[in-house]
Design an enzyme around this catalytic site. Structure first.
Site, PDB file in Angstrom:
ATOM      1  N   VAL A 128     -79.820 -17.297  40.038  1.00 21.79           N
ATOM      2  CA  VAL A 128     -79.123 -15.946  40.672  1.00 21.79           C
ATOM      3  C   VAL A 128     -77.724 -16.392  40.881  1.00 21.79           C
ATOM      4  CG1 VAL A 128     -79.066 -14.249  42.333  1.00 21.79           C
ATOM      5  CG2 VAL A 128     -81.231 -15.204  41.546  1.00 21.79           C
ATOM      6  N   PRO A 129     -76.935 -16.005  39.898  1.00 24.32           N
ATOM      7  CA  PRO A 129     -75.415 -16.885  39.599  1.00 24.32           C
ATOM      8  C   PRO A 129     -74.336 -16.413  40.844  1.00 24.32           C
ATOM      9  CG  PRO A 129     -75.513 -14.877  38.080  1.00 24.32           C
ATOM     10  CD  PRO A 129     -76.738 -14.892  38.964  1.00 24.32           C
ATOM     11  N   CYS A 130     -74.748 -16.665  42.065  1.00 23.55           N
ATOM     12  CA  CYS A 130     -73.766 -16.619  42.954  1.00 23.55           C
ATOM     13  C   CYS A 130     -72.657 -17.395  42.839  1.00 23.55           C
ATOM     14  CB  CYS A 130     -74.414 -16.816  44.432  1.00 23.55           C
ATOM     15  SG  CYS A 130     -75.057 -18.293  44.776  1.00 23.55           S
ATOM     16  N   HIS A 131     -72.537 -18.047  42.026  1.00 26.31           N
ATOM     17  CA  HIS A 131     -71.441 -19.133  41.812  1.00 26.31           C
ATOM     18  C   HIS A 131     -70.357 -18.282  40.967  1.00 26.31           C
ATOM     19  CE1 HIS A 131     -73.898 -19.654  38.147  1.00 26.31           C
ATOM     20  NE2 HIS A 131     -72.763 -19.950  37.473  1.00 26.31           N
ATOM     21  N   ARG A 132     -70.890 -17.330  40.359  1.00 23.90           N
ATOM     22  CA  ARG A 132     -69.800 -16.519  39.495  1.00 23.90           C
ATOM     23  C   ARG A 132     -69.135 -15.182  40.426  1.00 23.90           C
ATOM     24  NH1 ARG A 132     -74.437 -15.259  35.060  1.00 23.90           N
ATOM     25  NH2 ARG A 132     -74.519 -17.548  34.351  1.00 23.90           N
TER      26      ARG A 132
END
Length: 163
Positions: A128-132
């Site tokens: 779940v790409p919270c880094h984006r």
């Protein structure tokens, strides 16, 4: 007389060595529940088919063979948190957006800080790409795994980020 039964949910955990350090994929019998940064071995670590699939897909991601994850996920949280986390899954590989972009996407344009807080509580980073999610000015903002890991993940996806 009524009997009560307690259902025990077994937890499974499998570690993977990655370019950003050891991660642990944690799951119940049906879905991934957590990905841990800086994971140390635990004496009761045992894998299952779900953790094995998570490790396989993470390995493919880190080797550049995977841009989208297809994993069963279980993410307990508030309705708002789950709404934000679902919106994060819509941010494609190699693309960033801001907290205000996510707030607008979920039709709550004034909830920018709440989106940031929910983003920070994401239990399944990378998948779940919270880094984006970055600052509106294009700069890096906080990341549970540390800004060095966030920068690495974004550069791995082909992005250059302002210092």
């Amino acid at each position: 007389m009524t009997s009560t039964t307690t259902r025990t949910i077994q937890q499974f955990r499998q570690r993977i060595d990655t370019p950003i350090g050891w991660l642990a994929v944690v799951a119940d019998q049906q879905a991934i529940t957590t990905i841990e940064f800086d994971a140390r071995p635990a004496p009761d670590d045992v894998s299952n088919a779900v953790t094995e699939l998570g490790v396989q897909q993470l390995s493919e991601y880190f080797s550049g063979q995977r841009k989208h994850f297809d994993l069963p996920l279980s993410m307990p949280g508030t309705a708002f948190q789950r709404e934000v986390w679902q919106a994060l899954t819509d941010v494609p590989f190699g693309v960033t957006c801001s907290y205000s972009d996510v707030a607008r996407q979920i039709a709550r344009p004034k909830a920018v800080r709440a989106v940031g807080a929910a983003n920070g509580k994401n239990p399944i980073p990378i998948v779940v790409p919270c880094h984006r999610i970055i600052g509106r000015s294009g700069t890096l903002t906080g990341y549970a795994g540390g800004l060095d890991k966030k920068r690495w993940l974004l550069e791995h996806e082909g992005l250059s980020i302002k210092a």
